[in-house]
Design a protein around this motif. Structure first.
Motif, PDB file in Angstrom:
ATOM      1  N   LEU A   1      84.710  61.887  30.919  1.00 10.48           N
ATOM      2  CA  LEU A   1      85.718  62.973  31.274  1.00 10.48           C
ATOM      3  C   LEU A   1      86.459  62.936  29.942  1.00 10.48           C
ATOM      4  O   LEU A   1      87.019  61.632  29.778  1.00 10.48           O
ATOM      5  CB  LEU A   1      86.491  63.426  32.206  1.00 10.48           C
ATOM      6  N   TRP A   2      86.788  63.869  29.108  1.00 12.06           N
ATOM      7  CA  TRP A   2      87.547  64.135  27.863  1.00 12.06           C
ATOM      8  C   TRP A   2      88.844  65.028  28.445  1.00 12.06           C
ATOM      9  O   TRP A   2      88.618  65.965  28.611  1.00 12.06           O
ATOM     10  CB  TRP A   2      87.163  64.335  26.712  1.00 12.06           C
ATOM     11  N   GLU A   3      90.157  64.688  28.153  1.00 17.93           N
ATOM     12  CA  GLU A   3      91.151  65.439  28.303  1.00 17.93           C
ATOM     13  C   GLU A   3      91.927  65.584  26.996  1.00 17.93           C
ATOM     14  O   GLU A   3      91.946  64.670  26.135  1.00 17.93           O
ATOM     15  CB  GLU A   3      92.150  64.812  29.309  1.00 17.93           C
ATOM     16  N   PHE A   4      92.407  66.695  26.818  1.00 16.00           N
ATOM     17  CA  PHE A   4      93.021  67.032  25.532  1.00 16.00           C
ATOM     18  C   PHE A   4      94.330  67.710  25.663  1.00 16.00           C
ATOM     19  O   PHE A   4      94.754  68.243  26.555  1.00 16.00           O
ATOM     20  CB  PHE A   4      92.182  68.331  24.648  1.00 16.00           C
ATOM     21  N   GLU A   5      95.182  67.274  24.713  1.00 13.30           N
ATOM     22  CA  GLU A   5      96.484  67.639  24.498  1.00 13.30           C
ATOM     23  C   GLU A   5      96.438  69.424  24.548  1.00 13.30           C
ATOM     24  O   GLU A   5      95.750  69.634  23.964  1.00 13.30           O
ATOM     25  CB  GLU A   5      97.396  67.211  23.432  1.00 13.30           C
TER      26      GLU A   5
END
Length: 826
Positions: free
Chosen positions: A178-182
């Motif tokens: 899982l990748w979380e972005f600002e």
């Protein structure tokens, strides 16, 4: 094909105005799962917005919709029709949630997924321009409804994911992560992207800005070789844009992603610019190609200010994005990078693109085109929007000076920061900065279509200015005029051309070249005496800008049937042996070996003439230089001697300094295929031995070039959709199918093209639709009957807008070629 048979409705300008007045988008939250399937991905979109109260719609182009809720209340997915979800919202704040399955695409739009044939790895990138965003996430898809975006992306465990804002891998499972972005700055939907795959990454930093590059693993070594140049260009451009604008880049990271099968040259997505990955050079290239890449890098960086900080309110002002970035990208490249000859490159690479577009029946003003809907706007995304508009902005800069020009631009950025604006807003900023009243400038240069033709009337001793007949503009051209006696050097003098006739007394044998430095937007045409001077002086003329302007004037003359193909070949015979700029070769030789040869009285003799010129240059060019490379490329394309081509393919009889790499190998194979000197089995074997995305495209071009019924049928199956093909392969098939001299096997496809064209929008869409109409057009069928068939389809009711526009342009080109043959007896 009728408009109603299109699967999606195009957003109308009136609808965009109504929706803008009704709602304000607060934020998007988008959850994507790219790891579950190789055909589709899940997309969960939460839109927070405020409504004035009333009916509107959300744009959604899904393969399947699981669930929709508005403020927790269920909405039936069955309400989605032709890409629109109708909703009714009371006055106040609302939250819309759309849980859908979206299709991966292979046409360079939406979320494009491709598999690298070199190693079997899959890659994904997003292209939301112009109306493809709704095939990635639900949205209010129009440029003036900006909002911040937050992405959460699940991807295969070995993938890297990059977006418009910095992101981090936060969870790792057995097969996915899982990748979380600002949260981003406020963005128009058409800027939103993500790039995901097992990319080869390079990281750097400059002036507090994190920099990075990415490309497919199979070309990692080539990105490594190019990285220093690319990053140096990026640093130099950032420093210059910061100096000129006084406003720092505001989008966090600056990532440049080189992605496969990209339709455009690049796309300026804030924080994550995408480029077509042939710009990572896997074989030896000319300096011309490196300048093209440098100006593209600078162009996309200019967009970070004009386009990304301030975005046009509607598509009718899209030209401002492109004209401004085109001008600034070329200027900054020339001013602060090693490519100080960028303006010469622009002369060869862009001038004709714009001038030809401005002479088509489809010509349009640079500004004020209306763009009744998004599809209509895309039709005007052409050489007028780029080359003509940027030249006019350069003229404006020359008139105002840098102080006023940039003060106005800065005022525009500051007043409309992270918002939307119009052409009127920008010109008001320039007027506030001291430009004075610019209404006449905009009326004459930006709102009037067509170039002024400039031609020397020797008998009258004057330059005649012929304005567009439909709406004559009062344009003044302040230019240089170069003059030379047949055996002498060229000399420049300044002149202002503002009246229908401007005195210019010259000797009876004096050659004249109008606007050699291309200071204005106009159509210089050759007179007979000057044409003779071009032939006699080219061998000794060393000024690269003057040489490029001679070539542009000659090309203008052939395009308007004022000079013969034989005249053009005489200029080439004089110019080629003395050429020392590979830009001239890279852009002039395809024009010569393609268009000029096809129109010559004896195409074989014409081609042999060019081959002799290229071989002569090969003998004098310094070994290993890019001029030698360009000359060798021209020698391959003009060769008729199959024994020589096979020797070169086998790496024998080569000029000292020439090495056969993959690009040159396939170039030779394509030429051999067009001459029926290589078999389909050999082409298949060559591809199997060294598979790559580039080789697959070259293989398609070579197979389609074979003068056999089976090969033409193979290419046509890609046109009519019987066989899927990538966007690059489609272009290659169209290019190869219509080879001059293969009329016997291509004749059946003239009628098939016009018979099937009205329904082709059901097979292809978007950018690719325009490409297939243009590249599969029967340009080698130089017959009046072909023009009649084309005209009948153009006039048919319900023809798709993209099909009609491209057909109009290609028909005009064919009509002009037929006119040359009729005028000069070919």
């Amino acid at each position: 094909m009728t408009e109603s048979s299109s699967p999606y409705r195009s957003l109308q300008f009136t609808e965009a105005v109504e929706r803008f007045d009704l709602i304000e988008v607060t934020a998007y939250d988008v959850v994507l799962d790219l790891a579950a399937d190789d055909k589709t991905f899940t997309s969960l979109t939460t839109i927070t917005f405020t409504s004035q109260g009333g009916d509107t719609f959300v744009d959604l182009k899904a393969a399947h919709v699981h669930r929709i809720t508005l403020d927790g209340a269920e909405i039936s997915p069955d309400l989605v029709e032709r890409g629109r979800l109708p909703i009714t919202a009371t006055a106040g704040e609302h939250q819309l949630v759309v849980d859908a399955v979206m299709p991966f695409r292979n046409d360079g739009e939406g979320l494009h997924r491709s598999v690298d044939p070199a190693d079997g790895r899959a890659y994904v990138y997003g292209m939301s321009f112009m109306d493809a965003a709704p095939s990635i996430f639900a949205c209010f898809d129009q440029p003036d409804l900006k909002a911040p975006f937050t992405f959460h992306v699940t991807a295969p465990i070995d993938w890297t994911v990059i977006g418009n804002a910095p992101g981090t891998q936060v969870e790792r499972g057995s097969s996915s992560a899982l990748w979380e972005f600002e949260q981003t700055q406020p963005l128009s939907t058409y800027f939103v992207t993500l790039v995901a795959g097992p990319w080869h990454m390079i990281h750097d930093e400059h002036d507090g800005i994190p920099l990075s590059l990415s490309a497919r693993r199979s070309i990692a070594e080539h990105l490594d070789k190019d990285a220093d140049e690319l990053l140096t260009l990026t640093r130099q451009c950032f420093d210059e844009f910061h100096r000129l604008f006084g406003i720092r880049y505001p989008f966090g990271n600056y990532h440049q992603a080189f992605v496969p099968e990209f339709n455009a040259g690049a796309m300026e997505n804030p924080g994550c610019v995408t480029f077509r990955d042939p710009l990572v050079f896997t074989s030896k290239v000319t300096r011309s190609q490196r300048i093209q890449r440098a100006t593209t890098v600078a162009h996309e960086m200019a967009h970070q200010w004009f386009g990304n900080i301030v975005t046009p309110k509607w598509w009718d002002d899209l030209w401002l994005n492109e004209s401004f970035a085109e001008y600034m990208g070329n200027r900054v490249t020339a001013d602060v990078t090693e490519y100080d000859d960028a303006w010469v490159h622009v002369s060869y690479a862009r001038r004709q693109w714009g001038l030809v577009a401005d002479q088509r029946p489809s010509t349009h003003p640079v500004a004020g085109n209306g763009a009744v809907d998004a599809v209509a706007a895309l039709q005007d995304f052409d050489g007028i929007s780029y080359a003509k508009g940027s030249t006019i902005l350069r003229q404006l800069n020359a008139s105002l000076g840098d102080e006023v020009f940039f003060a106005g631009a800065i005022d525009h950025f500051e007043r409309n920061r992270f918002g939307n604006a119009t052409m009127a807003d920008l010109f008001a900023s320039w007027e506030r900065a001291g430009a004075g009243d610019l209404s006449n400038f905009t009326s004459n240069w930006l709102r009037t279509a067509g170039p002024d033709a400039l031609l020397l009337d020797r008998q009258a001793g004057a330059i005649v200015k012929t304005p567009p007949s439909e709406h004559p503009a009062e344009r003044a051209h302040t230019v240089q005029v170069a003059t030379a006696e047949p055996s002498g050097a060229w000399e420049r003098s300044a002149i202002t051309i503002s009246q229908p006739t401007t005195p210019l007394p010259v000797g009876p044998e004096t050659g004249v070249l109008i606007d050699p430095d291309q200071d204005t937007w106009a159509l210089p045409l050759p007179d007979p005496v000057s044409l003779t001077a071009y032939k006699t002086t080219m061998a000794t003329t060393s000024d690269p800008m003057l040489r490029s302007s001679i070539w542009n004037t000659v090309r203008n003359g052939l395009h308007n049937a004022l000079i013969s193909p034989a005249d053009v070949l005489d200029v080439a015979s004089a110019a080629l042996p003395s050429e020392d700029n590979d830009d001239a070769l890279s852009y002039t030789l395809p024009f010569l070996t393609g268009k000029t040869v096809a129109l010559a009285t004896d195409p074989k003799v014409a081609l042999d003439t060019l081959h002799v010129g290229c071989r002569s240059l090969l003998e004098r060019a310094t070994a290993g230089t890019t001029v030698q490379l360009a000359a060798f490329q021209g020698a391959v394309d003009s060769a008729s001697d199959t024994e020589l081509l096979n020797a070169w393919l086998g790496k024998s009889e080569l000029p000292h300094g020439v090495e056969i790499d993959d690009d040159l190998r396939w170039r030779i194979l394509v030429r051999l295929a067009s001459l029926d000197a290589v078999g389909r089995d050999d082409l298949d074997r060559q591809l199997a031995e060294s598979p790559s995305t580039k080789a697959g495209v070259d293989h398609a071009r070579a197979v389609a070039s074979l003068p056999h019924a089976e090969a033409k049928a193979w290419a046509w199956e890609r046109f009519d959709g019987s066989v899927d093909a990538s966007n690059y392969e489609l272009i290659a098939c169209g290019t190869g199918l219509w080879r001059a001299g293969q009329d016997e096997v291509t004749a059946p496809y003239v009628d098939r093209y016009f018979d099937e064209l009205p329904g082709i929008a059901a097979v292809h869409s978007g950018w690719v639709l325009g490409d297939v109409v243009a590249y599969f057009f029967p340009m080698t069928s130089l017959q009046s009957s072909t023009l009649e068939r084309a005209g009948a389809v153009i006039e048919s009711e319900g023809l798709d807008l993209t099909v009609r526009r491209n057909l109009v342009d290609m028909t005009d080109e064919l009509r002009r070629r037929v006119a040359v043959r009729e005028a000069f007896g070919a």
